[in-house]
Enzyme design. Structure first.
Site, PDB file in Angstrom:
ATOM      1  N   HIS A  69       0.481  -0.954  -0.190  1.00  0.00           N
ATOM      2  CA  HIS A  69      -0.092   0.091  -0.401  1.00  0.00           C
ATOM      3  C   HIS A  69       0.773   1.155  -0.305  1.00  0.00           C
ATOM      4  O   HIS A  69       0.341   1.867   0.241  1.00  0.00           O
ATOM      5  CB  HIS A  69      -1.091   0.098   0.987  1.00  0.00           C
ATOM      6  CG  HIS A  69      -0.305  -0.133   2.862  1.00  0.00           C
ATOM      7  ND1 HIS A  69      -0.070  -1.540   3.533  1.00  0.00           N
ATOM      8  CD2 HIS A  69       0.161   0.844   3.662  1.00  0.00           C
ATOM      9  CE1 HIS A  69       0.481  -1.399   4.204  1.00  0.00           C
ATOM     10  NE2 HIS A  69       0.736  -0.218   4.513  1.00  0.00           N
ATOM     11  N   ASP A  71       4.259   1.733   1.120  1.00  0.00           N
ATOM     12  CA  ASP A  71       5.103   1.843   2.378  1.00  0.00           C
ATOM     13  C   ASP A  71       5.972   0.526   1.890  1.00  0.00           C
ATOM     14  O   ASP A  71       5.864   0.081   0.682  1.00  0.00           O
ATOM     15  CB  ASP A  71       4.349   2.468   3.228  1.00  0.00           C
ATOM     16  CG  ASP A  71       4.171   1.039   4.352  1.00  0.00           C
ATOM     17  OD1 ASP A  71       2.820   1.716   5.305  1.00  0.00           O
ATOM     18  OD2 ASP A  71       3.962   0.921   3.620  1.00  0.00           O
ATOM     19  N   HIS A  84      -0.416  -1.099  11.197  1.00  0.00           N
ATOM     20  CA  HIS A  84       0.753  -0.478  12.139  1.00  0.00           C
ATOM     21  C   HIS A  84       0.844   1.502  11.764  1.00  0.00           C
ATOM     22  O   HIS A  84       0.028   1.777  11.539  1.00  0.00           O
ATOM     23  CB  HIS A  84       2.078  -0.696  10.927  1.00  0.00           C
ATOM     24  CG  HIS A  84       2.449  -0.764   9.759  1.00  0.00           C
ATOM     25  ND1 HIS A  84       2.676  -1.907   8.883  1.00  0.00           N
ATOM     26  CD2 HIS A  84       1.766   0.688   9.202  1.00  0.00           C
ATOM     27  CE1 HIS A  84       2.430  -1.279   7.881  1.00  0.00           C
ATOM     28  NE2 HIS A  84       2.104  -0.209   7.699  1.00  0.00           N
ATOM     29  N   HIS A  97      -2.410   2.473   9.389  1.00  0.00           N
ATOM     30  CA  HIS A  97      -3.330   2.337   7.989  1.00  0.00           C
ATOM     31  C   HIS A  97      -3.477   0.725   8.901  1.00  0.00           C
ATOM     32  O   HIS A  97      -2.768   0.070   9.340  1.00  0.00           O
ATOM     33  CB  HIS A  97      -1.871   2.140   7.514  1.00  0.00           C
ATOM     34  CG  HIS A  97      -0.420   2.696   7.044  1.00  0.00           C
ATOM     35  ND1 HIS A  97       0.478   2.916   6.473  1.00  0.00           N
ATOM     36  CD2 HIS A  97      -1.136   4.223   6.652  1.00  0.00           C
ATOM     37  CE1 HIS A  97       1.276   3.649   5.992  1.00  0.00           C
ATOM     38  NE2 HIS A  97      -0.159   4.930   5.693  1.00  0.00           N
ATOM     39  N   HIS A 121      -4.608   1.476  19.933  1.00  0.00           N
ATOM     40  CA  HIS A 121      -2.953   1.095  20.166  1.00  0.00           C
ATOM     41  C   HIS A 121      -2.311   1.593  18.811  1.00  0.00           C
ATOM     42  O   HIS A 121      -1.665   2.259  19.334  1.00  0.00           O
ATOM     43  CB  HIS A 121      -3.157  -0.518  20.331  1.00  0.00           C
ATOM     44  CG  HIS A 121      -1.746  -1.126  19.278  1.00  0.00           C
ATOM     45  ND1 HIS A 121      -1.091  -1.777  21.001  1.00  0.00           N
ATOM     46  CD2 HIS A 121      -1.018  -1.382  18.460  1.00  0.00           C
ATOM     47  CE1 HIS A 121       0.035  -2.569  20.416  1.00  0.00           C
ATOM     48  NE2 HIS A 121      -0.163  -1.757  18.902  1.00  0.00           N
ATOM     49  N   GLU A 122      -3.221   1.602  17.634  1.00  0.00           N
ATOM     50  CA  GLU A 122      -1.862   1.972  16.809  1.00  0.00           C
ATOM     51  C   GLU A 122      -2.161   3.652  16.918  1.00  0.00           C
ATOM     52  O   GLU A 122      -1.078   4.421  16.667  1.00  0.00           O
ATOM     53  CB  GLU A 122      -2.466   2.291  15.906  1.00  0.00           C
ATOM     54  CG  GLU A 122      -2.760   0.454  15.003  1.00  0.00           C
ATOM     55  CD  GLU A 122      -1.774  -0.089  15.464  1.00  0.00           C
ATOM     56  OE1 GLU A 122      -0.290   0.267  14.481  1.00  0.00           O
ATOM     57  OE2 GLU A 122      -1.089  -1.026  15.411  1.00  0.00           O
ATOM     58  N   HIS A 125       1.055   4.246  19.215  1.00  0.00           N
ATOM     59  CA  HIS A 125       1.856   4.669  17.907  1.00  0.00           C
ATOM     60  C   HIS A 125       2.250   6.358  17.746  1.00  0.00           C
ATOM     61  O   HIS A 125       3.773   6.533  17.562  1.00  0.00           O
ATOM     62  CB  HIS A 125       1.836   3.456  17.293  1.00  0.00           C
ATOM     63  CG  HIS A 125       2.386   2.165  18.205  1.00  0.00           C
ATOM     64  ND1 HIS A 125       2.982   2.136  17.891  1.00  0.00           N
ATOM     65  CD2 HIS A 125       2.000   1.273  17.359  1.00  0.00           C
ATOM     66  CE1 HIS A 125       3.080   1.366  18.979  1.00  0.00           C
ATOM     67  NE2 HIS A 125       2.108   0.468  17.833  1.00  0.00           N
ATOM     68  N   HIS A 131       6.117  -0.089  22.201  1.00  0.00           N
ATOM     69  CA  HIS A 131       4.995  -1.968  22.735  1.00  0.00           C
ATOM     70  C   HIS A 131       5.428  -1.654  23.695  1.00  0.00           C
ATOM     71  O   HIS A 131       6.631  -1.984  24.819  1.00  0.00           O
ATOM     72  CB  HIS A 131       5.552  -2.603  22.138  1.00  0.00           C
ATOM     73  CG  HIS A 131       4.677  -2.812  20.712  1.00  0.00           C
ATOM     74  ND1 HIS A 131       4.682  -3.724  19.347  1.00  0.00           N
ATOM     75  CD2 HIS A 131       3.468  -2.394  19.512  1.00  0.00           C
ATOM     76  CE1 HIS A 131       3.905  -3.449  18.261  1.00  0.00           C
ATOM     77  NE2 HIS A 131       3.158  -2.690  18.813  1.00  0.00           N
TER      78      HIS A 131
END
Lengths: 404, 80
Positions: A69, A71, A84, A97, A121-122, A125, A131
């Site tokens: 996609h 990257d 991620h 994404h 969660h993402e 980041h 994590h």
């Protein structure tokens, strides 16, 4: 918890996001809500505020894609890697994404992945967290199906994000008690959904400067807006909230951002539709709807959606009559009656306040409905009015609710 | 129970990929020392086992492989 190398973080408190596309697995409104709630988790424990953009470049660009996609980190089909996100920086930094080959859901089931949990969660980041090896932490790398009702951020995640950004601003001195739980809500079949109009400009209200909190018993105390919420009464002035509840004694001091971090201070009006567990906030020519702590997706909307003429650029006060399902909006020396069942303004309005509410010959700054009575606030006084007869019963100081 | 050789090979490839993605494992493909690669991989397996609170053996046992097969986030677990 952990952070990325050199602990990158956003060097500003106002962070924007944009949802670039949607998964066909869920209703778009449910995707919007999952993402918004995921951001609220983080904004509730930091000074960060998140604003959704509908076009152009946002700090955090959110998209669904399968396989390769664009990257260096292609997705891998069903299972395996779910999503991620990149740590804070320019360009792709912050972007999240989601693997479209997964089955995304708003539920916590065995047949799909809960988008709210994965997004939360993402977005950790996107804000700079790595994590965690703490089992049960949101930033634990493995997907854990968890009950998302009243989901609370685990302490390890709070510690991590506050190590980067600090705690929220203007935390109340006393612990803020949770709003009462939601009662079963009534649904109205006649309610027509309102089309959400994307806006070019950011959706945040324009924040205003913050003066000191007025004293509870200041005889000149005035309010911007007042509303009930699940049996409690919230009084708003600037960024400050006074909270009166039947579930605890005294008056709790809060800020708007402690309840709704993405709403800037300075409401014009507010009212609750208790049967729908919904509170609407008005500022300038827009309004927002919340349910408890959650801001409903699809807001803000222009007040013209309610039927105001374009000449009305803001309202002064609003109050809902639970018995008749009518909401009264006040602007200047006039008021409107809005039928919540049909979602339309009643014929024959606006009317002059003084014509119908005897003894109320002025603007209404804030309004409240309690125990079958209306309370209209103007400057430092409030006027108790019988709802049915619309007659003035008595006049009191605005802060008589604070046991001064 | 005896291990099926093809399955064992598949598991090894899967684990290598997992460690490359999430534990910064870099296999020296042109290395003449196969044992060096195996030792490096065992080190990464230990790192992964330690992260997840598994018994740290450096071996690809059932529990370690099962953990590797859980749906997860695509970001590495270690700073890299």
């Amino acid at each position: 918890y952990s952070t990325f190398p050199q602990s990158p973080k956003w060097r500003k408190e106002d962070v924007t996001y944009r949802i670039l596309n949607y998964t066909p697995d869920m209703l778009q409104a449910d995707v919007d809500e999952a993402i918004a709630k995921a951001f609220q988790l983080w904004s509730s424990v930091t000074p960060l505020r998140f604003t959704r953009l509908y076009s152009g470049q946002a700090d955090i660009m959110i998209s669904f894609a399968a396989g390769f996609h664009g990257d260096f980190y292609s997705f891998d089909g069903p299972g395996g890697t779910l999503a991620h996100a990149y740590p804070p920086s320019s360009g792709i930094g912050g972007d999240a994404h989601f693997d479209e080959d997964e089955n995304w859901t708003k539920f916590t089931t065995y047949s799909g992945y809960n988008l709210f949990l994965v997004a939360a969660h993402e977005l950790g980041h996107s804000l700079g967290l790595g994590h965690s090896n703490v089992f049960g932490a949101l930033m634990y790398p493995i997907y854990m199906a968890t009950d998302t009702r009243d989901y609370r951020l685990p302490q390890d995640d709070i510690d991590g994000i506050q190590a980067l950004y600090g705690p929220p601003r203007e935390s109340p001195v006393l612990p803020t008690k949770a709003f009462p739980p939601q009662e079963p809500t009534e649904t109205t079949s006649a309610e027509a959904p309102t089309q959400m109009l994307p806006r070019e400009e950011p959706t945040a209200m324009t924040p205003s400067k913050t003066p000191a909190r007025p004293e509870d018993c200041d005889p000149h105390l005035t309010f911007d807006a007042i509303t009930t919420l699940r049996g409690e009464i919230l009084f708003f002035k600037g960024s400050y909230v006074w909270r009166r509840s039947p579930y605890f004694s005294g008056i709790e001091h809060d800020t708007i951002s402690s309840f709704w971090p993405s709403l800037a201070p300075g409401f014009d009006a507010a009212y609750e539709i208790d049967k729908k567990d919904r509170v609407l906030f008005f500022k300038d020519d827009q309004y927002w709807a919340v349910s408890g702590y959650n801001i409903e997706p699809g807001f803000p909307r222009p007040i013209q959606n309610l039927g105001f003429p374009t000449s009305v650029r803001k309202i002064d006060a609003a109050v809902h009559d639970q018995k008749t399902k009518k909401t009264y909006f006040f602007a200047g020396n006039k008021y409107w009656s809005f039928n919540e069942n049909t979602q339309s303004m009643e014929r024959g309005y606006p009317r002059k306040i003084a014509s119908d509410f005897q003894g109320i010959g002025h603007r209404v700054d804030a309004a409240l409905q309690n125990n079958g009575l209306f309370y209209f606030f103007h400057e430092s006084n409030q006027y108790e009015v019988d709802i049915k007869s619309k007659k003035l019963i008595r006049t009191m100081k605005s802060n008589s609710w604070f046991n001064c | 129970f005896p291990v099926v050789p093809e399955k064992e090979k598949e598991d090894m490839q899967f684990a290598k990929k997992y460690l490359e993605n999430f534990y910064d494992f870099k296999e020296e493909k042109n290395s003449l020392f196969k044992s060096k690669n195996l030792n490096h991989m065992a080190e990464k397996v230990r790192e992964m086992q330690s992260f997840f609170g598994l018994e740290v053996t450096g071996k690809l046992n059932r529990k370690t492989l099962d953990m590797m097969k859980q749906p997860r986030c695509g970001i590495p677990d270690i700073r890299a």
